[in-house]
Design an enzyme around this catalytic site. Structure first.
Site, short mmCIF file in Angstrom:
data_model
loop_
_atom_site.label_atom_id
_atom_site.label_comp_id
_atom_site.label_asym_id
_atom_site.label_seq_id
_atom_site.Cartn_x
_atom_site.Cartn_y
_atom_site.Cartn_z
N HIS A 38 0.83 -1.20 0.00
CA HIS A 38 0.00 0.00 0.00
C HIS A 38 0.87 1.25 0.00
CE1 HIS A 38 -3.75 -2.28 1.57
NE2 HIS A 38 -3.76 -2.16 0.26
N GLU A 121 -5.50 -8.59 3.46
CA GLU A 121 -4.95 -9.66 4.31
C GLU A 121 -6.07 -10.49 4.92
OE1 GLU A 121 -2.81 -10.09 8.62
OE2 GLU A 121 -1.95 -8.57 7.29
N CYS A 187 2.39 -9.12 14.16
CA CYS A 187 3.82 -9.35 13.95
C CYS A 187 4.67 -8.49 14.89
CB CYS A 187 4.21 -9.13 12.49
SG CYS A 187 4.39 -7.42 12.01
N SER A 216 -3.01 0.14 6.30
CA SER A 216 -3.61 -0.13 7.61
C SER A 216 -2.63 0.15 8.74
CB SER A 216 -4.07 -1.58 7.67
OG SER A 216 -4.45 -1.93 8.98
#
Length: 281
Positions: A38, A121, A187, A216
């Protein structure tokens, strides 16, 4: 004074995906399924080198790059049926979620994904649960009121989500005595980036978050910074600095989303530094 977050810029998964895409420069009929990341600057640069994003698979494609967000099993099957060579740039953290969701779905668990249902995702992860996953965005999501006490749930979260949002949802599930197993899938890079951003934002007068409006993790960073610094801004490029009032008496913090190239961060920091020098002179 300018304080720049050490974690600002490309994360491992994004850097890997972008590197894989650039290595395909000059290869005929090579596309990415959706934008590779993105960030419009990277997308446009790759397009100038002959690697453009597409939204659907057709039989005239020879090579298909799967973006860092990952895709559903259906996409792999379509590519195989059309004899398309896949270059899989799915983030390893996302791949782990795919395996977990597929395993627990096959074992009979109902799958809950905490995240934005429109994010690529999440769309990809849902596919590994046969598109039957329950997607919960936050603690106010009405789906939390219609859960089944007799079912066993397996829960994962979008890799770039805020941990505090996930924790609140888990608390609601515990209080309502639902049976579930949660595996942390946010993560490490996201957690570290948000923690560092919060710390810096709490120490400065002006906080600048660099990244795309479509990213995001960038938007989550901005939300984290805004919680502790009223004077926080999210910008995509150096030109947007003109809309921010900067004085040489301010302590300024800078961070950037995981899809923000180092060149953009450098350009913006240099303009801030130049502006501060001009005001001193």
């Amino acid at each position: 004074m300018i304080k720049i977050a050490e974690s600002a810029g490309f994360c491992f998964g994004v850097e890997r995906a972008v590197d894989l895409a650039y290595k395909r420069e000059g290869q005929r009929n090579t596309y990415t399924l959706g934008p590779i990341i993105h960030n419009e600057i990277v997308i446009n640069d790759l397009a100038s080198k002959g690697i453009s994003p597409i939204e659907t698979i057709s039989d005239d494609i020879e090579h298909l790059i799967i973006r860092s967000h990952g895709v559903t099993p259906t996409i792999y099957k379509q590519a195989q049926d059309n004899n398309i060579n896949i270059i899989d740039a799915t983030c390893p953290y996302v791949k782990k979620i795919h395996r977990l969701v597929a395993k627990h779905y096959s074992e009979g668990d109902s799958i809950i994904i905490i995240g934005d249902e429109k994010h690529p995702e999440i769309i990809g992860i849902n596919g590994w649960g046969n598109n039957e996953c329950i997607i919960v965005q936050d603690v106010n999501d009405a789906k939390l009121l219609t859960m089944d006490l007799n079912k066993s749930y397996f829960i994962v979260a979008q890799t770039t989500y805020k941990q505090e949002v996930v924790d609140k949802i888990l608390d609601v599930l515990r209080k309502n005595l639902y049976k579930f197993k949660y595996v942390s899938t946010i993560c490490d890079a996201t957690s570290k980036r948000q923690q560092e951003a919060r710390e810096i934002a709490s120490q400065v007068d002006l906080m600048i978050v660099i990244g795309s409006n479509l990213s995001s993790n960038t938007q989550k960073l901005y939300e984290v910074c805004k919680q502790v610094c009223d004077n926080a801004f999210c910008i995509q490029n150096v030109n947007e600095l003109d809309n921010i009032q900067i004085t040489n008496k301010q302590k300024i913090g800078v961070t950037a989303g995981a899809s923000t190239p180092a060149s953009i961060i450098k350009e913006i920091v240099e303009k801030i530094e130049s502006s501060l020098i001009e005001k001193v002179v």
